[in-house]
Design an enzyme around this catalytic site. Sequence first.
Site, PDB file in Angstrom:
ATOM      1  N   LYS A  83       0.843  -1.197   0.000  1.00 60.38           N
ATOM      2  CA  LYS A  83       0.000   0.000   0.000  1.00 60.38           C
ATOM      3  C   LYS A  83       0.883   1.254   0.000  1.00 60.38           C
ATOM      4  O   LYS A  83       1.898   1.307   0.704  1.00 60.38           O
ATOM      5  CB  LYS A  83      -0.906  -0.032   1.234  1.00 60.38           C
ATOM      6  N   SER A 157      -9.395   1.595   3.091  1.00 60.39           N
ATOM      7  CA  SER A 157      -8.607   2.418   2.187  1.00 60.39           C
ATOM      8  C   SER A 157      -7.590   1.614   1.382  1.00 60.39           C
ATOM      9  O   SER A 157      -7.022   2.119   0.409  1.00 60.39           O
ATOM     10  CB  SER A 157      -7.866   3.500   2.990  1.00 60.39           C
ATOM     11  N   SER A 181      -9.624  -0.778   7.266  1.00 59.09           N
ATOM     12  CA  SER A 181      -9.079  -0.711   5.914  1.00 59.09           C
ATOM     13  C   SER A 181      -8.411  -1.992   5.451  1.00 59.09           C
ATOM     14  O   SER A 181      -8.137  -2.151   4.258  1.00 59.09           O
ATOM     15  CB  SER A 181      -8.076   0.445   5.817  1.00 59.09           C
TER      16      SER A 181
END
Length: 456
Positions: A83, A157, A181
């Site tokens: 990420k 996210s 997330s």
Amino acid sequence: MQTVTGVAAPGVHELRTAYSAGALRPRDVVEALLQRIAERGDDGVWITVARAEQLHVQAAELESLPAARRDALPLWGVPVAVKDNIDVAGLPTTAGCPAFAYSPARDAGAVRRLREAGAIPVGKTNLDQFATGLNGGRSPHGACESVFGGDLISGGSSSGSAVAVAAGLVPVALGTDTAGSGRVPAAMNGIVGLKPTRGLVGASGVVPACRSLDCVSVFARDLDDAATVLDVLAGPDPDDPWSRPSAPPPPTTAVLAFPEALDFEGDEAMAAAFARVAARAASHARETIRIDAGPLREAGDLLYEGPWVAERLAALEDFLDAHPDDVLPVTRAVIERGAAFSAVDAFRARYRLQELRAWAAELFARADVLLLPTLPTTFTRAELVAQPVARNLVLGRYTQFTNLLDLAAVAVPAGTTADGRPHGVTLVGPAFSEARLLAAAARLVPSPVPPTRRDS
């Protein structure tokens, strides 16, 4: 040599078996990965992919190791997506905001552990900007679609990381999980999302959202792969002041807890899907108890509706002041709400949170595992655009409380609803109960048939 071009990349254990048999080499896997990324085109998964020559150099270095050394590396030759709020040396970190970008000189602590175990970080994935959101659409780089299609959100996210695993590009990806997330996108894409106990995996080199609550999370195809990666990641991080050593969870009781009066936003198909999984899980448990979900939701509301949102502002206030036009309006609006809370508000909320933590400790003195739906309902990307804040809060209804209450969680796929949407459940336990949760998930939740992956 076996080829993996054009098909889903093997999982961690499948790769290790193929490597041991001489059927694959890391350079084959890297080349197939790059081809699949190219074939999918602009799918919103990646922000940056490492140059092909860099990946081939990493693969060649791994192949040059003696056989005994290779066998000692649990992730030898395993491609990993990261990420883009987690530092990878040699690749920019943007947190989904181009104006924020910087070039880290060293890996984040979690990425360093992956490399030391033989993994190959292949690129940085898309996310809700500054990890603020649970829908996967708050990004200037586009909004990933769930692998289930139908314009369903990917979840956020950690959107790109989840889709990279679910679409068969990589077997493992790192996300972060402050409010859900690492679990919401797992549910939306039919994969495993493991949220470790706060501090068990070091967070050095991670752009903070709520620094006291942030966790590095793991996406994987199955529970065994998630457990293997967690074994690599877990341990003290000398560069993270929030890192802490593992401790034994409370003694097991063989009791499974279920919440009463769940709110599925009127989604009867999702409610029915959870009821089926819950009934099966109950039939495999020695004993079950029912609990009131109210304290869980009250704790979760403190994150975005209470003073903990000020912690996001504490991390980003200077950047927001210096770059007023470089942050998405919805992201800015959420973060700047933190200015509305006083120190008195924060202390009052902290006192209430301590009472809720005592409630949770009493719960897990009676029960080993709490079973929850990961999501109360699903949304399309268009629906999230129409109501970006209210529907985002719905997505976090059964995930937002875990870090505030100092709990561990693993989200697992549980098939589909009657109308074909993804359905997942989450097993929650006390701090440092990851092994218990993974074992319970394997025993209590049936393994669904993976979704048909849609290539762009």
